[in-house]
Design a protein around this motif. Sequence first.
Motif, mmCIF file in Angstrom:
data_model
loop_
_atom_site.group_PDB
_atom_site.id
_atom_site.type_symbol
_atom_site.label_atom_id
_atom_site.label_comp_id
_atom_site.label_asym_id
_atom_site.label_seq_id
_atom_site.Cartn_x
_atom_site.Cartn_y
_atom_site.Cartn_z
ATOM 1 N N GLU A 107 41.746 36.255 36.915
ATOM 2 C CA GLU A 107 39.926 36.595 36.134
ATOM 3 C C GLU A 107 39.341 35.118 36.559
ATOM 4 O OE1 GLU A 107 42.287 35.954 32.669
ATOM 5 O OE2 GLU A 107 43.469 38.258 33.209
ATOM 6 N N THR A 108 38.945 33.674 36.611
ATOM 7 C CA THR A 108 37.953 33.024 36.350
ATOM 8 C C THR A 108 37.128 33.150 37.974
ATOM 9 O OG1 THR A 108 39.455 31.137 35.602
ATOM 10 C CG2 THR A 108 37.602 30.827 36.796
ATOM 11 N N VAL A 109 37.679 33.194 39.042
ATOM 12 C CA VAL A 109 36.749 33.429 40.508
ATOM 13 C C VAL A 109 36.407 34.797 39.691
ATOM 14 C CG1 VAL A 109 37.242 34.390 42.202
ATOM 15 C CG2 VAL A 109 38.710 33.049 41.594
ATOM 16 N N TYR A 110 36.784 36.031 39.572
ATOM 17 C CA TYR A 110 35.345 37.022 39.668
ATOM 18 C C TYR A 110 34.495 37.002 38.435
ATOM 19 C CZ TYR A 110 38.710 39.517 42.652
ATOM 20 O OH TYR A 110 39.184 40.541 43.677
ATOM 21 N N ALA A 111 35.016 35.881 37.832
ATOM 22 C CA ALA A 111 33.801 35.817 36.349
ATOM 23 C C ALA A 111 32.811 34.695 36.528
ATOM 24 C CB ALA A 111 34.482 35.625 34.792
ATOM 25 N N GLN A 112 33.103 33.592 37.348
ATOM 26 C CA GLN A 112 32.298 32.349 37.842
ATOM 27 C C GLN A 112 32.667 32.451 39.789
ATOM 28 O OE1 GLN A 112 33.233 28.496 36.014
ATOM 29 N NE2 GLN A 112 35.112 29.922 34.856
ATOM 30 N N LYS A 113 31.523 31.396 39.950
ATOM 31 C CA LYS A 113 31.538 30.978 41.422
ATOM 32 C C LYS A 113 31.701 29.939 41.817
ATOM 33 C CE LYS A 113 27.848 32.328 44.964
ATOM 34 N NZ LYS A 113 26.254 32.253 45.322
ATOM 35 N N PHE A 114 32.235 29.557 42.766
ATOM 36 C CA PHE A 114 33.339 28.138 43.197
ATOM 37 C C PHE A 114 32.494 27.831 44.458
ATOM 38 C CE2 PHE A 114 36.037 29.900 39.832
ATOM 39 C CZ PHE A 114 35.754 28.973 38.724
ATOM 40 N N ASP A 115 32.560 27.167 44.951
ATOM 41 C CA ASP A 115 32.132 25.678 46.180
ATOM 42 C C ASP A 115 33.299 25.985 46.995
ATOM 43 O OD1 ASP A 115 29.449 25.187 46.470
ATOM 44 O OD2 ASP A 115 29.922 24.739 44.760
ATOM 45 N N LEU A 116 34.564 25.485 46.655
ATOM 46 C CA LEU A 116 36.603 25.854 46.996
ATOM 47 C C LEU A 116 36.626 26.028 46.149
ATOM 48 C CD1 LEU A 116 38.140 23.529 49.538
ATOM 49 C CD2 LEU A 116 37.260 22.263 47.949
ATOM 50 N N LEU B 83 47.541 35.364 46.019
ATOM 51 C CA LEU B 83 46.805 35.471 45.684
ATOM 52 C C LEU B 83 44.935 34.923 46.671
ATOM 53 C CD1 LEU B 83 44.380 34.666 42.583
ATOM 54 C CD2 LEU B 83 44.510 32.016 43.319
ATOM 55 N N LEU B 84 45.278 34.189 47.459
ATOM 56 C CA LEU B 84 44.275 34.477 48.513
ATOM 57 C C LEU B 84 44.236 35.325 48.909
ATOM 58 C CD1 LEU B 84 42.173 32.186 48.955
ATOM 59 C CD2 LEU B 84 43.121 31.366 51.130
ATOM 60 N N LYS B 85 45.937 35.758 49.583
ATOM 61 C CA LYS B 85 44.942 37.187 49.901
ATOM 62 C C LYS B 85 44.112 38.245 49.848
ATOM 63 C CE LYS B 85 48.121 40.586 52.904
ATOM 64 N NZ LYS B 85 49.220 41.161 53.361
ATOM 65 N N GLU B 86 44.433 38.316 48.437
ATOM 66 C CA GLU B 86 43.842 38.894 47.512
ATOM 67 C C GLU B 86 42.832 39.012 47.500
ATOM 68 O OE1 GLU B 86 43.604 41.612 42.731
ATOM 69 O OE2 GLU B 86 45.829 40.830 43.807
ATOM 70 N N LEU B 87 41.619 37.985 47.289
ATOM 71 C CA LEU B 87 40.032 37.696 47.336
ATOM 72 C C LEU B 87 39.692 37.740 48.918
ATOM 73 C CD1 LEU B 87 40.580 33.908 45.283
ATOM 74 C CD2 LEU B 87 40.319 36.407 44.487
ATOM 75 N N ARG B 88 40.442 37.123 50.040
ATOM 76 C CA ARG B 88 39.901 37.973 50.697
ATOM 77 C C ARG B 88 39.952 39.155 51.333
ATOM 78 N NH1 ARG B 88 38.245 32.484 50.785
ATOM 79 N NH2 ARG B 88 39.179 31.007 52.234
ATOM 80 N N GLY B 89 40.961 39.911 51.056
ATOM 81 C CA GLY B 89 40.592 41.509 50.207
ATOM 82 C C GLY B 89 39.303 41.989 49.586
ATOM 83 N N ALA B 90 38.624 40.933 49.243
ATOM 84 C CA ALA B 90 37.961 41.492 48.689
ATOM 85 C C ALA B 90 36.195 40.868 48.988
ATOM 86 C CB ALA B 90 37.555 40.831 46.922
ATOM 87 N N ASP B 91 36.628 40.050 49.789
ATOM 88 C CA ASP B 91 35.907 39.810 50.506
ATOM 89 C C ASP B 91 34.839 38.127 50.001
ATOM 90 O OD1 ASP B 91 35.330 41.810 52.865
ATOM 91 O OD2 ASP B 91 33.667 42.792 51.873
ATOM 92 N N ILE B 92 35.732 37.543 49.281
ATOM 93 C CA ILE B 92 35.568 36.215 49.579
ATOM 94 C C ILE B 92 36.011 34.660 49.954
ATOM 95 C CG2 ILE B 92 36.122 35.301 47.123
ATOM 96 C CD1 ILE B 92 36.154 37.228 44.911
ATOM 97 N N SER B 93 35.010 34.403 50.851
ATOM 98 C CA SER B 93 35.614 33.759 51.768
ATOM 99 C C SER B 93 35.726 32.261 51.242
ATOM 100 C CB SER B 93 34.461 34.102 52.775
ATOM 101 O OG SER B 93 33.123 33.693 52.579
#
Length: 218
Positions: free
Chosen positions: A38-47, A62-72
């Motif tokens: 939820e926090t990743v989709y609400a805010q922008k992070f550098d790491l 979690l990371l697999k899902e984020l990478r699947g959403a093109d969050i690199s």
Amino acid sequence: MKILYLEDDLNLSQTVEEFLKDEGFDVVCVYDGDEALETVYAQKFDLFLLDVNVPQIDGFQLLKELRGADISTPTIFITSLKGINDLSLGYESGADDYIKKPFALKELLLRINALLKREYKTHQQLIKINDSVNFNLYANELIKEGEKIPLGHKEFLLLKLLLKHKNECVSFEEIYENVWQFNESHSYMSLRTYIKNLRKNIGKEHILSIKNFGYKLV
């Protein structure tokens, strides 16, 4: 640099958070996979710093899902898992680095700085702004004619953002997302004050105003 730190051990979370904040990083702590998502989709992070064995969604998934959403966003796993299969799973899910518990805080800082160096596409610790002004990327210090110039927390976050996108226009929206906390109020007037202070130290001609859009560091 804004870091999302996922760790369900409250004592370790607090220790790492305090250490990284002392090093000049902006740290947002979360304690389970759902909260992290939820926090990743609400805010922008550098790491991302992610423990693996956490409640709800584990770190690998979690990371697999984020990478699947093109969050690199660059990611370091922090975990007590030691098997080679676990290491493989971490990298296969999209991690950039892996550190095993227990770990030294200085080792964590070295790994973060290594990813930061890659993210900013430079192998130089000092970034030259002009003939008399440099910025120490890892110490968060502005150096003018050999003297360290103190910057407020938001001022160096703003300068690092502009440096990251040097010669590119950075929108007001992107600045607000990266310089202000999610629960903080921001305003154009306060941003102008930070820009004014930076221009005073590095030269007005190096930060251009792009009308009705944002700022550009040249």
